[in-house]
Write a protein that holds these residues in place. Structure first.
Motif, PDB file in Angstrom:
ATOM      1  N   SER A 107     -10.520   6.278 -20.562  1.00 13.73           N
ATOM      2  CA  SER A 107     -11.866   6.103 -20.014  1.00 13.73           C
ATOM      3  C   SER A 107     -11.828   5.426 -18.642  1.00 13.73           C
ATOM      4  CB  SER A 107     -12.714   5.269 -20.979  1.00 13.73           C
ATOM      5  OG  SER A 107     -12.091   4.021 -21.183  1.00 13.73           O
ATOM      6  N   TYR A 108     -10.650   4.924 -18.240  1.00  8.28           N
ATOM      7  CA  TYR A 108     -10.559   4.250 -16.935  1.00  8.28           C
ATOM      8  C   TYR A 108      -9.152   4.408 -16.367  1.00  8.28           C
ATOM      9  CZ  TYR A 108      -7.887   0.640 -19.332  1.00  8.28           C
ATOM     10  OH  TYR A 108      -6.916  -0.009 -20.056  1.00  8.28           O
ATOM     11  N   ILE A 109      -9.074   4.325 -15.055  1.00  2.43           N
ATOM     12  CA  ILE A 109      -7.747   4.237 -14.434  1.00  2.43           C
ATOM     13  C   ILE A 109      -7.654   2.896 -13.714  1.00  2.43           C
ATOM     14  CG2 ILE A 109      -7.133   6.665 -14.270  1.00  2.43           C
ATOM     15  CD1 ILE A 109      -8.188   6.790 -11.582  1.00  2.43           C
ATOM     16  N   ASP A 110      -6.450   2.350 -13.688  1.00  2.00           N
ATOM     17  CA  ASP A 110      -6.269   1.011 -13.146  1.00  2.00           C
ATOM     18  C   ASP A 110      -6.271   1.000 -11.624  1.00  2.00           C
ATOM     19  OD1 ASP A 110      -5.748  -0.678 -15.655  1.00  2.00           O
ATOM     20  OD2 ASP A 110      -4.497   1.088 -15.937  1.00  2.00           O
ATOM     21  N   ALA A 111      -5.777   2.073 -11.022  1.00  2.00           N
ATOM     22  CA  ALA A 111      -5.797   2.139  -9.556  1.00  2.00           C
ATOM     23  C   ALA A 111      -5.936   3.590  -9.108  1.00  2.00           C
ATOM     24  CB  ALA A 111      -4.521   1.534  -8.975  1.00  2.00           C
ATOM     25  N   LEU A 112      -6.798   3.778  -8.113  1.00  4.15           N
ATOM     26  CA  LEU A 112      -6.985   5.109  -7.515  1.00  4.15           C
ATOM     27  C   LEU A 112      -6.564   5.033  -6.056  1.00  4.15           C
ATOM     28  CD1 LEU A 112      -8.222   8.036  -7.610  1.00  4.15           C
ATOM     29  CD2 LEU A 112     -10.294   7.006  -6.677  1.00  4.15           C
ATOM     30  N   LEU A 113      -5.682   5.943  -5.650  1.00  2.00           N
ATOM     31  CA  LEU A 113      -5.251   5.984  -4.245  1.00  2.00           C
ATOM     32  C   LEU A 113      -5.747   7.264  -3.580  1.00  2.00           C
ATOM     33  CD1 LEU A 113      -1.458   4.899  -4.460  1.00  2.00           C
ATOM     34  CD2 LEU A 113      -3.509   3.466  -4.567  1.00  2.00           C
ATOM     35  N   LEU A 114      -6.102   7.141  -2.310  1.00  2.42           N
ATOM     36  CA  LEU A 114      -6.376   8.326  -1.485  1.00  2.42           C
ATOM     37  C   LEU A 114      -5.014   8.831  -1.041  1.00  2.42           C
ATOM     38  CD1 LEU A 114      -9.331   6.860   0.621  1.00  2.42           C
ATOM     39  CD2 LEU A 114      -9.453   8.178  -1.513  1.00  2.42           C
ATOM     40  N   HIS A 115      -4.655  10.041  -1.464  1.00  2.00           N
ATOM     41  CA  HIS A 115      -3.267  10.494  -1.395  1.00  2.00           C
ATOM     42  C   HIS A 115      -2.737  10.625   0.040  1.00  2.00           C
ATOM     43  CE1 HIS A 115      -0.314  12.982  -4.066  1.00  2.00           C
ATOM     44  NE2 HIS A 115       0.333  12.246  -3.215  1.00  2.00           N
ATOM     45  N   VAL A 144      -4.619   3.277  -0.865  1.00  2.00           N
ATOM     46  CA  VAL A 144      -4.370   4.482  -0.084  1.00  2.00           C
ATOM     47  C   VAL A 144      -2.893   4.839  -0.169  1.00  2.00           C
ATOM     48  CG1 VAL A 144      -6.243   3.950   1.535  1.00  2.00           C
ATOM     49  CG2 VAL A 144      -3.914   3.172   2.049  1.00  2.00           C
ATOM     50  N   SER A 145      -2.543   5.942   0.418  1.00  2.00           N
ATOM     51  CA  SER A 145      -1.156   6.360   0.464  1.00  2.00           C
ATOM     52  C   SER A 145      -0.911   7.046   1.809  1.00  2.00           C
ATOM     53  CB  SER A 145      -0.893   7.321  -0.695  1.00  2.00           C
ATOM     54  OG  SER A 145       0.392   7.858  -0.598  1.00  2.00           O
ATOM     55  N   ASN A 146       0.230   6.774   2.409  1.00  2.00           N
ATOM     56  CA  ASN A 146       0.619   7.381   3.690  1.00  2.00           C
ATOM     57  C   ASN A 146      -0.387   7.107   4.803  1.00  2.00           C
ATOM     58  OD1 ASN A 146       2.940   8.822   2.485  1.00  2.00           O
ATOM     59  ND2 ASN A 146       1.360   9.999   1.440  1.00  2.00           N
ATOM     60  N   MET A 147      -0.931   5.898   4.834  1.00  2.00           N
ATOM     61  CA  MET A 147      -1.925   5.597   5.878  1.00  2.00           C
ATOM     62  C   MET A 147      -1.435   4.537   6.847  1.00  2.00           C
ATOM     63  SD  MET A 147      -5.771   6.125   4.661  1.00  2.00           S
ATOM     64  CE  MET A 147      -6.256   7.449   3.545  1.00  2.00           C
ATOM     65  N   THR A 148      -1.940   4.660   8.080  1.00  2.01           N
ATOM     66  CA  THR A 148      -1.604   3.694   9.132  1.00  2.01           C
ATOM     67  C   THR A 148      -2.545   2.487   9.028  1.00  2.01           C
ATOM     68  OG1 THR A 148      -3.193   4.584  10.708  1.00  2.01           O
ATOM     69  CG2 THR A 148      -0.998   5.602  10.690  1.00  2.01           C
ATOM     70  N   PRO A 149      -2.193   1.382   9.682  1.00  7.20           N
ATOM     71  CA  PRO A 149      -3.079   0.218   9.684  1.00  7.20           C
ATOM     72  C   PRO A 149      -4.488   0.539  10.161  1.00  7.20           C
ATOM     73  CG  PRO A 149      -0.924  -0.426  10.471  1.00  7.20           C
ATOM     74  CD  PRO A 149      -0.880   1.060  10.299  1.00  7.20           C
ATOM     75  N   TYR A 150      -4.610   1.309  11.249  1.00 11.08           N
ATOM     76  CA  TYR A 150      -5.966   1.596  11.761  1.00 11.08           C
ATOM     77  C   TYR A 150      -6.768   2.441  10.770  1.00 11.08           C
ATOM     78  CZ  TYR A 150      -5.553  -0.491  16.388  1.00 11.08           C
ATOM     79  OH  TYR A 150      -5.451  -1.389  17.414  1.00 11.08           O
ATOM     80  N   GLN A 151      -6.101   3.354  10.104  1.00 11.72           N
ATOM     81  CA  GLN A 151      -6.831   4.168   9.106  1.00 11.72           C
ATOM     82  C   GLN A 151      -7.327   3.277   7.971  1.00 11.72           C
ATOM     83  OE1 GLN A 151      -3.640   6.955   8.465  1.00 11.72           O
ATOM     84  NE2 GLN A 151      -4.604   8.533   9.704  1.00 11.72           N
ATOM     85  N   ILE A 152      -6.472   2.346   7.554  1.00 10.75           N
ATOM     86  CA  ILE A 152      -6.880   1.443   6.467  1.00 10.75           C
ATOM     87  C   ILE A 152      -8.024   0.533   6.945  1.00 10.75           C
ATOM     88  CG2 ILE A 152      -6.132  -0.415   4.911  1.00 10.75           C
ATOM     89  CD1 ILE A 152      -3.265   0.730   5.122  1.00 10.75           C
ATOM     90  N   ALA A 153      -7.869  -0.003   8.156  1.00 13.39           N
ATOM     91  CA  ALA A 153      -8.895  -0.926   8.677  1.00 13.39           C
ATOM     92  C   ALA A 153     -10.241  -0.213   8.839  1.00 13.39           C
ATOM     93  CB  ALA A 153      -8.430  -1.516  10.001  1.00 13.39           C
ATOM     94  N   LEU A 154     -10.188   1.032   9.278  1.00 14.65           N
ATOM     95  CA  LEU A 154     -11.436   1.797   9.442  1.00 14.65           C
ATOM     96  C   LEU A 154     -12.110   2.012   8.081  1.00 14.65           C
ATOM     97  CD1 LEU A 154     -13.357   3.489  11.208  1.00 14.65           C
ATOM     98  CD2 LEU A 154     -11.811   5.425  10.907  1.00 14.65           C
ATOM     99  N   LEU A 155     -11.316   2.377   7.088  1.00 16.87           N
ATOM    100  CA  LEU A 155     -11.877   2.565   5.742  1.00 16.87           C
ATOM    101  C   LEU A 155     -12.422   1.236   5.219  1.00 16.87           C
ATOM    102  CD1 LEU A 155      -9.182   4.812   4.008  1.00 16.87           C
ATOM    103  CD2 LEU A 155     -11.558   5.438   4.468  1.00 16.87           C
TER     104      LEU A 155
END
Ligand SMILES: NC(=O)c1ccc[n+]([C@@H]2O[C@H](COP(=O)([O-])OP(=O)(O)OC[C@H]3O[C@@H](n4cnc5c(N)ncnc54)[C@H](OP(=O)(O)O)[C@@H]3O)[C@@H](O)[C@H]2O)c1
Length: 303
Positions: A107-115, A144-155
């Motif tokens: 019924s739940y997942i512990d962590a979801l990543l944007l691939h 997240v996965s395979n993301m740069t610092p700026y992509q993470i900061a923007l999200l």
């Protein structure tokens, strides 16, 4: 097994990746999961696309047969990769999670990543999807996965849910995130920064780094273990394996665990024998000199 505290969860430092389990039978999957748990592994990595859903489906059948397993483990999955394009729209994220929950019989997942980063992603929209999944109790943590610092900061600018994981390719052969740091300020190819400083950014922001494909040279070559293109590296791995009375795979994993960022490597073996060999890395603490010897054995130079 060593453990890390992550958002209130005591997670095993070595996680099992389930990308390749789609080739297993249900019985083999059951045995692999139980062996991993016996070895102290309580964190399992999935993605909606692994085996076109078959990896989650097999894993879910094991959970359905023995629901008591669910409370003993943490399940992470990812979404966003479609056939021929990436899709991090709200509808896709929500549909993907619902399908993963159904396949995994949970019924739940512990962590979801944007691939992977989707060039068309809209942070405000992703934030809404995350809030909805969190409020519904379907997803506990996000990353997240395979993301740069700026992509993470923007999200993160728009997401109310903290982004706490970045899954990145990292091993003794593919060590770009270390090469560029060591070669900072030098006029050489190794100084080229391919990820925007992901390693330091994640450490600065308490984002858990999950190295993927710890034994792979590339998709086409497969593993660098015993591969003729990596003769010098294999000789050094063998020398240290003999010194520590383990297999070369454990030394390769110990090289990642030795880094002070406290990463959580995702091992992708489907073999119980290989898994037993790998977890011996937990007991190895390479000296600083050994760590550098391995690093340099892959035709690198210190500036
Ligand atoms: N975020 C991303 O973009 C991304 C990308 C790729 C993978 N991942 C995740 O990372 C996980 C690991 O990736 P991976 O499977 O490529 O990782 P890996 O652990 O580097 O590779 C495992 C492969 O190496 C083989 N292998 C050969 N000799 C081995 C030995 N002595 N010991 C152990 N394995 C040996 C395994 O075969 P056997 O099965 O026969 O042991 C298996 O095919 C995946 O399951 C997935 O969860 C994430």
């Amino acid at each position: 097994m060593k453990y890390l505290m992550f958002e209130g969860m005591k997670i095993s430092q070595i996680a099992l990746g389930c990308m390749r389990i789609s080739k297993l039978t249900e019985k083999e999957t059951d045995e692999l999961i139980r062996s991993a748990i016996e070895l102290g592994i309580n964190f399992f990595d999935h993605a909606d696309i692994y085996g076109q859903g078959k990896s989650e489906e097999l894993f879910g059948k094991v959970l359905a047969n023995d629901p008591s397993l669910r409370d003993k483990i943490y399940i992470q999955t990812k979404c966003g990769i479609c056939k021929g394009y990436y899709d991090l729209s709200a509808d896709h994220i929500i549909d993907s999670v619902n399908n993963s929950l159904e396949r995994l019989h949970t019924s739940y997942i512990d962590a979801l990543l944007l691939h992977r980063p989707d060039a068309l992603m809209e942070p405000e929209v992703i934030a809404q999807a995350f809030d909805k999944l969190k409020a519904q109790g379907k997803v506990k943590n996000f990353g997240v996965s395979n993301m740069t610092p700026y992509q993470i900061a923007l999200l993160q600018k728009h997401c109310h849910q903290p982004l706490k994981i970045n899954q990145l390719q990292f091993n003794v052969v593919n060590a770009g995130m270390i090469d560029s740091g060591i070669n900072a300020n030098m006029d050489n190819d190794a100084s080229l920064d391919h990820d925007g400083g992901a390693l330091d950014y994640c450490r600065l922001n308490d984002i858990l780094i999950q190295p993927w494909s710890i034994l792979q040279a590339s998709w086409s070559k497969g593993t660098y273990l015993d591969h003729p293109d990596y003769e010098k590296l294999n000789m050094k791995l063998a020398e240290l394996a003999s010194k520590y009375h383990v297999n070369k795979s454990a030394i390769a994993l110990a090289w990642i665990l030795r880094h002070p960022a406290n990463m959580q490597p995702i091992v992708g073996t489907t073999s119980i024998k290989h898994l037993n060999e790998l977890v011996q890395a937990n007991d190895i603490w390479l000296s600083r000199s050994e760590w550098y010897q391995l690093y340099l054995a892959n035709d690198r130079m210190l500036p």
